[in-house]
Design a protein around this motif. Sequence first.
Motif, PDB file in Angstrom:
ATOM      1  N   ILE A 129      -6.264   3.961   7.173  1.00 36.78           N
ATOM      2  CA  ILE A 129      -6.437   4.970   6.122  1.00 36.78           C
ATOM      3  C   ILE A 129      -5.319   4.845   5.092  1.00 36.78           C
ATOM      4  N   VAL A 130      -4.104   4.667   5.564  1.00 37.44           N
ATOM      5  CA  VAL A 130      -2.961   4.529   4.646  1.00 37.44           C
ATOM      6  C   VAL A 130      -3.092   3.266   3.799  1.00 37.44           C
ATOM      7  N   LEU A 131      -3.426   2.156   4.442  1.00 37.01           N
ATOM      8  CA  LEU A 131      -3.598   0.906   3.693  1.00 37.01           C
ATOM      9  C   LEU A 131      -4.744   1.007   2.701  1.00 37.01           C
ATOM     10  N   GLY A 132      -5.808   1.696   3.086  1.00 35.37           N
ATOM     11  CA  GLY A 132      -6.938   1.865   2.171  1.00 35.37           C
ATOM     12  C   GLY A 132      -6.576   2.674   0.941  1.00 35.37           C
ATOM     13  N   TYR A 133      -5.809   3.739   1.145  1.00 35.42           N
ATOM     14  CA  TYR A 133      -5.363   4.532  -0.008  1.00 35.42           C
ATOM     15  C   TYR A 133      -4.487   3.695  -0.941  1.00 35.42           C
ATOM     16  N   ILE A 134      -3.527   2.991  -0.373  1.00 39.87           N
ATOM     17  CA  ILE A 134      -2.619   2.190  -1.212  1.00 39.87           C
ATOM     18  C   ILE A 134      -3.385   1.083  -1.935  1.00 39.87           C
ATOM     19  N   GLY A 135      -4.275   0.384  -1.208  1.00 36.63           N
ATOM     20  CA  GLY A 135      -5.044  -0.685  -1.845  1.00 36.63           C
ATOM     21  C   GLY A 135      -5.951  -0.164  -2.941  1.00 36.63           C
ATOM     22  N   GLY A 136      -6.597   0.966  -2.713  1.00 37.71           N
ATOM     23  CA  GLY A 136      -7.465   1.536  -3.746  1.00 37.71           C
ATOM     24  C   GLY A 136      -6.683   1.958  -4.972  1.00 37.71           C
ATOM     25  N   ILE A 137      -5.514   2.542  -4.764  1.00 37.11           N
ATOM     26  CA  ILE A 137      -4.697   2.958  -5.910  1.00 37.11           C
ATOM     27  C   ILE A 137      -4.200   1.736  -6.681  1.00 37.11           C
TER      28      ILE A 137
END
Length: 274
Positions: free
Chosen positions: A170-178
């Motif tokens: 979830i954390v990696l997904g947020y950072i990658g999306g941003i």
Amino acid sequence: MPRRSAQEWIRLSMRTPGILIFGMVMAPCGWILNLTSTVSPNWRIIRNIPDTAEDVFIQQGIWDICSARDTSTSIDCSLEDTTYFGNQIIEVAQGLMVASLVVTLVGLAVAIPGVRCWRETPNWTVAGLGGLLIFLSGVMTIIPIAWYTHILEDITSVTPTATVQVGYCIVLGYIGGIFEILGGFVMFIGICRCCGGKNRGEVRVDEVRNRYNPKPPPRRVDVPSLNRPRSTASSSVPYSKDSLDDDVSFPRAKSPAARSVNTPDSGRPYDADL
């Protein structure tokens, strides 16, 4: 070479504009983070499972479920859980995450020819289109990540959800999306010229002319005044001040009289006169 008008814009450097460099760096970084978030089975962690050891926990992703221990490095994956994979969020997340990865690659493939390093100016329209695709891929990543986080404890599973924790995916997904949203947006704003052309690294032609060929300032010429002030100091000349205004006429010098020549009666000059 035709003369450029003052409304045209030029670039003072052959370097790739900063907004394109920023987008081309952020997009691949975001894609790698999203890829890790998609394939890793760690969207949420379930601990304190009844009838199991205290160090056992379950890792659930959108493609696989694994069981692991805190006291061991061994992981047992490919666990069956039809109830978990039957949730709507899992199906949506699988589709959007894969679509996001594909759209990011397409956006990079479109943006690279527009960014260029071998032409004088970038193709801003093509680069902006690639930035728009990268921006949309970031949005497609944030949607399932945010939705999954919002209903994290409500997702059903055959495993009793005693204690639910957020996984690193979830954390990696947020950072990658941003990363992809920021990179795509910055590249897209290059499609239009704003901030006086600073977003593209451009300046007006007339500004360059004034910078490198400045006009010399007008030269000031001081013309002496004919009405010079009179000195009030006492003068040694015994004339009155009013006499200075009178016209002074000087007598002309008289021309010398013609020499007379003594002639005898015969009309010849004497030898002494010669």
